[in-house]
Design an enzyme around this catalytic site. Structure first.
Site, PDB file in Angstrom:
ATOM      1  CG  HIS A 162      -1.794  -1.110   1.361  1.00 50.68           C
ATOM      2  ND1 HIS A 162      -3.045  -1.104   0.805  1.00 50.68           N
ATOM      3  CD2 HIS A 162      -1.640  -2.330   1.912  1.00 50.68           C
ATOM      4  CE1 HIS A 162      -3.624  -2.255   1.036  1.00 50.68           C
ATOM      5  NE2 HIS A 162      -2.799  -3.029   1.709  1.00 50.68           N
ATOM      6  CB  CYS A 204      -2.449   3.722  -3.810  1.00 57.79           C
ATOM      7  SG  CYS A 204      -3.697   2.457  -3.899  1.00 57.79           S
TER       8      CYS A 204
END
Ligand SMILES: *[C@@H]1O[C@H](CO)[C@@H](O)[C@H](O)[C@H]1NC(C)=O
Ligand SMILES: *[C@@H]1O[C@H](CO)[C@@H](O)[C@H](O)[C@H]1NC(C)=O
Length: 469
Positions: A162, A204
């Site tokens: 992430h 991301c």
């Protein structure tokens, strides 16, 4: 449906529409001999650093990505002694893993566990930097393996986890900030210990890690799963992809990562160049009318991308099949919780537990979103606040000018409002914008204190551990 479950479903749908929760992805690092040096492919050693930045069964896909990358490189002939693996190592033997000891990165995948060099708390920013820089004395724990490279060597770094604007997750605190990573890459270059370095990054907002930060001239070619302002996505997710074996309640891979690895499994790497792979991966990772996707980007010395992918990868060319479906979902812990909830038998304890977890996760998300927004309004005014928080700097500019300010403000915010957690990574840009607008720590302290008068004793901390303790 019971009223509560109706509310849960409604809220879940609502939140999944309004909060683009980022399947923050990490950089996959790969063996350094990823391409061969013109006609002199025998010169130099290939090194690889592979990093899964997460932990927890719901983040299955990141360690699965790294397992796959390791296999790919080993099959390609990169020596084990030259591949450094960072993996929390809580997946293969996890009690929720339906196939003990095995991690799969696609419905037909099969990746046996091997010994990771750095596991558990050894997967941290300090060790990662020491490994890249080849500094054995600075290591804390682990196998002691480092990238002990020389001037003719090639280095591949792959990271999957992430992320958020300017930041990448690690299973331990602190997170990995973009300026520190670029500083380490510059230091590695200055030490004259590689010929070229390729960095593949899945997270991301991963474009924000290099945008305006990675200069040309370092002999580094980087590609990222997404641009600086969007999510990257998981793939092979249950409920979305019918080919995923029914016993899995978590996504098996990430879209960009699986795209470059399945391309490497399939193609003749002696003739395929980094640029050709970039184009193929970009196409496969892009959004379509029916599926999520992101914009794969390239940074650094783009000219390096004409180099060929390593010929070592040829061995398995004929045996790999392309998986049937490309259904993708914007994955993440939240989606996994929803899947668990949906799959649990009506009336079971498991269903009740899953429902509680979905509600807690939603409440955490609302708390994080609201407290960031309120802090912004307190700092800049009710009408100006949201505009400042959402501002995106022009392309080519880094997220923030003063990275120490960003780290300080994040710490101050978390002190009063609780951990941002991986979900809250998406607010990094808002906090960066506060720095760009000249906000100082004292102002942040005051605003966050008012926004969050009671420190949340987060019921979700067990769900979102690993980020900012
Ligand atoms: C190939 O590598 C060898 C050993 O490093 C070096 O001596 C030689 O100059 C290289 N040749 C070319 C064409 O780069
Ligand atoms: C390696 O790390 C140690 C401890 O952080 C530091 O003192 C030393 O200067 C480093 N060595 C190099 C060559 O950077």
């Amino acid at each position: 449906m019971t009223p509560v479950s109706t509310i849960v479903s409604f809220l879940a749908l609502f939140l999944s529409l309004v909060t683009v929760s980022c399947d923050v992805i990490r950089l996959p690092s790969q063996a350094s001999k990823f391409f061969h040096d013109g006609d002199n492919s025998s010169a130099g050693t290939k090194w690889a650093v592979l990093v899964a930045g997460s932990r927890g069964y719901w983040n299955y896909r990141h360690q699965a990505d790294v397992c796959h990358a390791y296999q790919l490189l080993r099959k390609g002939g990169v020596k084990e002694e030259n591949i450094v693996v960072f993996m929390f190592d809580d997946i293969a033997k996890n009690k929720e893993n339906p196939r003990p000891g095995i991690i799969i990165n696609s419905p037909n995948g099969d990746c046996k566990l091997w010994a990771s060099d750095y596991t558990g708390d050894e997967v941290n920013v300090g060790n990662l930097f020491s490994v890249i820089l080849g500094n054995k004395t600075a290591l804390k724990g682990g196998s002691g393996k480092v990238v002990d490279s020389g001037p003719n060597d090639h280095i591949f770094i792959y990271y999957s986890d992430h992320g958020g604007p300017g930041v990448l997750g690690m299973p331990t605190s602190p997170s990995l900030y973009a300026n520190d990573l670029n500083h380490v890459l510059k230091k590695k270059h200055a030490s004259g210990t590689y010929k070229s370095l390729v960095f593949y990054l899945e997270a991301c907002e991963s474009g924000s890690i290099f945008e305006g930060l990675l200069p040309e001239g370092l002999n580094i070619y980087a590609t990222t799963a997404s641009n600086a302002e969007e999510s990257s996505w998981g793939t092979y997710c249950p409920g979305e992809d019918t080919s995923v074996p029914s016993e899995y309640e978590t996504c098996l891979g990430d879209l960009y990562s699986v795209a470059w690895m399945e391309d490497s499994d399939k193609h003749n790497l002696k003739t395929e160049s980094l640029h050709q792979q970039y184009e193929l991966v970009k196409k496969r990772t892009a959004a379509t009318a029916s599926s999520y996707g992101s914009h794969v980007m390239e940074f650094g010395d783009i000219g390096l991308s004409k180099e060929k992918l390593v010929l070592y990868f040829l061995a398995q060319t004929q045996t790999m099949k392309t998986p049937p479906l490309w259904m993708k979902i914007h994955s993440g812990h939240f989606q996994d919780l929803q899947t668990s909830y949906r799959k649990a038998p009506e009336g079971s304890t498991r269903k009740a537990q899953a429902q509680k977890q979905v509600l807690e996760a939603m409440s955490h998300r609302l708390h994080v979103d609201n407290s960031v927004l309120l802090t912004g309004k307190l700092l800049f005014g009710i009408s100006e606040g949201p505009a400042v928080l959402n501002k995106v700097r022009p392309a080519g500019m880094p997220l923030v000018d003063d990275w120490d300010c960003l780290k300080t403000l994040v710490r101050a915010f978390e002190w009063h409002c609780g951990s941002l957690s991986q979900y809250g990574f998406k607010h990094m840009r808002s906090i960066a914008n506060m720095c760009n607008a000249g906000i100082q720590m004292e102002q942040m302290e005051e605003a966050a204190m008012q926004a969050c008068p009671t420190v949340p004793n987060s019921p979700w901390s067990s769900l979102h551990n690993g980020f900012s303790a």
